[in-house]
Enzyme design. Structure first.
Site, PDB file in Angstrom:
ATOM      1  CB  SER A 144      -0.907   0.026   1.237  1.00 24.39           C
ATOM      2  OG  SER A 144      -1.562   1.284   1.348  1.00 24.39           O
ATOM      3  CE1 TYR A 158      -4.125  -2.004   4.835  1.00 21.48           C
ATOM      4  CE2 TYR A 158      -3.479   0.222   4.231  1.00 21.48           C
ATOM      5  CZ  TYR A 158      -3.845  -1.060   3.862  1.00 21.48           C
ATOM      6  OH  TYR A 158      -3.920  -1.400   2.538  1.00 21.48           O
TER       7      TYR A 158
END
Length: 249
Positions: A144, A158
């Site tokens: 990501s 995250y």
């Protein structure tokens, strides 16, 4: 759209491949000639529909039910794919979870789940794949852009899970380099999926942070993955490559 069969004769497994970016990757690899196994955690009907779609274009596919948080199930899935197709050349680690909450409020059970799927699951699948993979193979993780930029509050866990992959590919690239197996991350930004739709409640906020005023498409990520899986990308390894519309610019 027609595709060059650059992956003809190759065998791939996509961890987390029944929907969204994962399904787009399964389709693209199949269009380029690879036989593609993929794992899914729920919705056998959706997985079966994807297998039928690949079969309809003359491809080969296999759906395997396996929870990415279950070490034994994940190892067995990789072995099953290699045994079913007789070999293994490509692993794409796409399975992941997204939990977003302020540090003071973040549930520890969600921390454990994020670690189990986003980090441990990637390592376990890669470790098992390396045991079956042909020399010259490819391991590609879907990371990501949040590994590099977290512009709003609540994303610490995250981001940590995706940042861990940056170090993992550097070390694993060294380990597997003598076998000419490349190991890389693809780091998407906002992509139009069920998890983060382009017309969702956060869309305007995210678009304002990007150089391009639009969400990406799952097919664009899949094309990037297919390139890294193909013969022209054999000199790229240990890299974290961003496809985020300028989100991290």
């Amino acid at each position: 759209m027609s595709f060059v069969k650059s992956l003809e004769g190759k065998v791939a497994i996509v961890q987390g491949g029944s929907r969204g970016i994962g399904a787009a990757i399964v389709r693209r690899l199949a269009h380029e000639g690879a036989a593609v196994a993929f794992t899914y955690a729920s919705s056998a009907a959706r997985a079966d529909a994807l297998v039928a779609e690949v079969t309809a274009i003359g491809g080969k596919s296999l759906a395997i039910c396996a929870d990415s948080a279950d070490v034994a199930a994940l190892q067995q899935a990789v072995r099953q794919a290699a045994e079913h197709f007789g070999t293994l050349d490509i692993l794409v680690n796409n399975a992941g979870v997204l939990s977003w909450a302020p540090t003071e409020e973040f549930p520890l059970d969600e921390l454990e789940r994020t670690f189990a799927i986003n980090i441990r699951g990637v390592f376990v699948a890669a470790q098992e794949a390396a045991r079956h993979m042909n020399d010259g193979g490819r391991i590609i993780n879907i990371g990501s852009t949040n590994a590099e930029r977290v512009p709003v509050a609540g994303g610490a866990v995250y981001a940590m899970s995706k940042s861990a992959l940056v170090g993992l590919v550097k070390g694993m690239a060294r380990d597997l380099g003598p076998r000419c197996i490349t190991v890389n991350n693809v780091q998407p930004g906002p992509i139009d999926t069920e998890m983060n739709p382009a017309e969702g409640e956060f869309a305007d906020q995210l678009k304002a942070l990007m150089a391009l005023d639009r969400y990406g498409k799952a097919d664009e990520v899949a094309a990037f993955v297919a390139y890294l899986a193909g013969p022209e990308a054999g000199y790229i390894t240990g890299a974290s490559l961003t496809i985020d519309g300028g989100f991290s610019a």
